[in-house]
Write a protein that holds these residues in place. Structure first.
Motif, PDB file in Angstrom:
ATOM      1  N   LEU A 108      48.083  33.538  46.543  1.00 35.16           N
ATOM      2  CA  LEU A 108      48.185  34.508  47.637  1.00 35.16           C
ATOM      3  C   LEU A 108      47.856  33.837  48.964  1.00 35.16           C
ATOM      4  O   LEU A 108      48.562  34.027  49.958  1.00 35.16           O
ATOM      5  N   ARG A 109      46.831  33.032  48.973  1.00 31.67           N
ATOM      6  CA  ARG A 109      46.446  32.287  50.183  1.00 31.67           C
ATOM      7  C   ARG A 109      47.605  31.436  50.679  1.00 31.67           C
ATOM      8  O   ARG A 109      47.916  31.411  51.875  1.00 31.67           O
ATOM      9  N   ALA A 110      48.269  30.739  49.777  1.00 34.47           N
ATOM     10  CA  ALA A 110      49.404  29.875  50.147  1.00 34.47           C
ATOM     11  C   ALA A 110      50.576  30.691  50.687  1.00 34.47           C
ATOM     12  O   ALA A 110      51.241  30.273  51.640  1.00 34.47           O
ATOM     13  N   ILE A 111      50.833  31.843  50.088  1.00 32.39           N
ATOM     14  CA  ILE A 111      51.919  32.713  50.564  1.00 32.39           C
ATOM     15  C   ILE A 111      51.632  33.160  51.998  1.00 32.39           C
ATOM     16  O   ILE A 111      52.510  33.132  52.864  1.00 32.39           O
ATOM     17  N   ILE A 112      50.392  33.573  52.243  1.00 28.00           N
ATOM     18  CA  ILE A 112      50.015  34.041  53.575  1.00 28.00           C
ATOM     19  C   ILE A 112      50.112  32.903  54.589  1.00 28.00           C
ATOM     20  O   ILE A 112      50.662  33.078  55.677  1.00 28.00           O
ATOM     21  N   ALA A 152      51.987  30.271  54.499  1.00 21.52           N
ATOM     22  CA  ALA A 152      53.391  29.945  54.753  1.00 21.52           C
ATOM     23  C   ALA A 152      54.036  30.966  55.689  1.00 21.52           C
ATOM     24  O   ALA A 152      54.858  30.610  56.530  1.00 21.52           O
ATOM     25  N   ALA A 153      53.649  32.222  55.558  1.00 17.15           N
ATOM     26  CA  ALA A 153      54.236  33.277  56.391  1.00 17.15           C
ATOM     27  C   ALA A 153      53.643  33.300  57.799  1.00 17.15           C
ATOM     28  O   ALA A 153      54.308  33.712  58.737  1.00 17.15           O
ATOM     29  N   ALA A 154      52.396  32.864  57.919  1.00 19.57           N
ATOM     30  CA  ALA A 154      51.709  32.872  59.221  1.00 19.57           C
ATOM     31  C   ALA A 154      50.983  31.543  59.414  1.00 19.57           C
ATOM     32  O   ALA A 154      49.755  31.472  59.371  1.00 19.57           O
ATOM     33  N   PRO A 155      51.747  30.462  59.623  1.00 18.18           N
ATOM     34  CA  PRO A 155      51.140  29.126  59.656  1.00 18.18           C
ATOM     35  C   PRO A 155      50.146  28.894  60.796  1.00 18.18           C
ATOM     36  O   PRO A 155      49.289  28.025  60.684  1.00 18.18           O
ATOM     37  N   GLN A 156      50.226  29.666  61.857  1.00 19.78           N
ATOM     38  CA  GLN A 156      49.291  29.499  62.979  1.00 19.78           C
ATOM     39  C   GLN A 156      48.009  30.322  62.806  1.00 19.78           C
ATOM     40  O   GLN A 156      47.064  30.156  63.583  1.00 19.78           O
ATOM     41  N   ALA A 157      47.983  31.182  61.823  1.00 18.88           N
ATOM     42  CA  ALA A 157      46.815  32.038  61.611  1.00 18.88           C
ATOM     43  C   ALA A 157      45.625  31.216  61.123  1.00 18.88           C
ATOM     44  O   ALA A 157      45.782  30.202  60.444  1.00 18.88           O
ATOM     45  N   THR A 158      44.455  31.679  61.459  1.00 20.59           N
ATOM     46  CA  THR A 158      43.199  31.028  61.096  1.00 20.59           C
ATOM     47  C   THR A 158      42.577  31.761  59.914  1.00 20.59           C
ATOM     48  O   THR A 158      42.563  32.990  59.871  1.00 20.59           O
ATOM     49  N   THR A 163      55.193  38.130  51.772  1.00 16.01           N
ATOM     50  CA  THR A 163      55.684  37.396  52.947  1.00 16.01           C
ATOM     51  C   THR A 163      56.202  38.361  54.008  1.00 16.01           C
ATOM     52  O   THR A 163      55.881  38.233  55.187  1.00 16.01           O
ATOM     53  N   ARG A 164      56.990  39.339  53.588  1.00 16.36           N
ATOM     54  CA  ARG A 164      57.522  40.310  54.547  1.00 16.36           C
ATOM     55  C   ARG A 164      56.407  41.131  55.195  1.00 16.36           C
ATOM     56  O   ARG A 164      56.454  41.422  56.393  1.00 16.36           O
ATOM     57  N   ILE A 165      55.402  41.489  54.411  1.00 13.83           N
ATOM     58  CA  ILE A 165      54.279  42.256  54.963  1.00 13.83           C
ATOM     59  C   ILE A 165      53.510  41.424  55.986  1.00 13.83           C
ATOM     60  O   ILE A 165      53.183  41.912  57.070  1.00 13.83           O
ATOM     61  N   VAL A 166      53.226  40.174  55.650  1.00 12.80           N
ATOM     62  CA  VAL A 166      52.488  39.303  56.575  1.00 12.80           C
ATOM     63  C   VAL A 166      53.292  39.107  57.859  1.00 12.80           C
ATOM     64  O   VAL A 166      52.741  39.186  58.964  1.00 12.80           O
ATOM     65  N   LYS A 167      54.586  38.885  57.746  1.00  9.50           N
ATOM     66  CA  LYS A 167      55.419  38.709  58.944  1.00  9.50           C
ATOM     67  C   LYS A 167      55.473  39.988  59.772  1.00  9.50           C
ATOM     68  O   LYS A 167      55.486  39.939  61.007  1.00  9.50           O
TER      69      LYS A 167
END
Length: 124
Positions: free
Chosen positions: A25-29, A31-37, A105-109
């Motif tokens: 799940l961490r990796a999916i998030i 990948a979807a939000a690479p600039q997020a901390t 991925t769609r939710i995070v985006k």
């Protein structure tokens, strides 16, 4: 479990099968939000850009995913169609099923877009 200092510490507190799903799940998030901390907020792993985008947590029978109430509202029909338990601010992904990577991925985006719009509005 003591309050974790970071996401790695949080994840290591779970059995191996749950750790694997939390890392996925961490990796999916990421990948979807690479600039997020990565942060710990409310004693849970979270990803933050201008504001917190999503939280997640491990449990005995599921992974809790918390994309805020707007993230739930936007995708609630899909949660129902896939038979996921959900509430105003959370959805549960059972441990005995693969994580729905495309949906996550769609939710995070979606949340990332909301976050960016909110940040732009603040600058005006």
């Amino acid at each position: 479990m003591n309050k974790p200092l970071n996401i790695d510490e949080y994840i290591t507190g779970f059995p191996a099968n749950v750790q694997q799903l939390l890392e996925q799940l961490r990796a999916i998030i990421k990948a979807a939000a690479p600039q997020a901390t990565e942060v710990i907020s409310y004693a849970m792993p979270a990803f933050k850009q201008h504001t917190v985008l999503v939280y997640f947590a491990g449990y005995a029978n599921h992974i809790g995913f918390y994309p805020t109430s707007s993230g739930i509202e936007a995708f609630k029909e899909e949660f129902t169609a896939r038979n996921y338990k959900w509430s105003k601010g959370a959805v549960q992904f059972p441990l005995n099923q693969p994580l729905p990577a495309e949906l996550i991925t769609r939710i995070v985006k979606f949340r990332l877009n909301q976050d960016m719009e909110k940040a732009k509005a603040k600058k005006k």
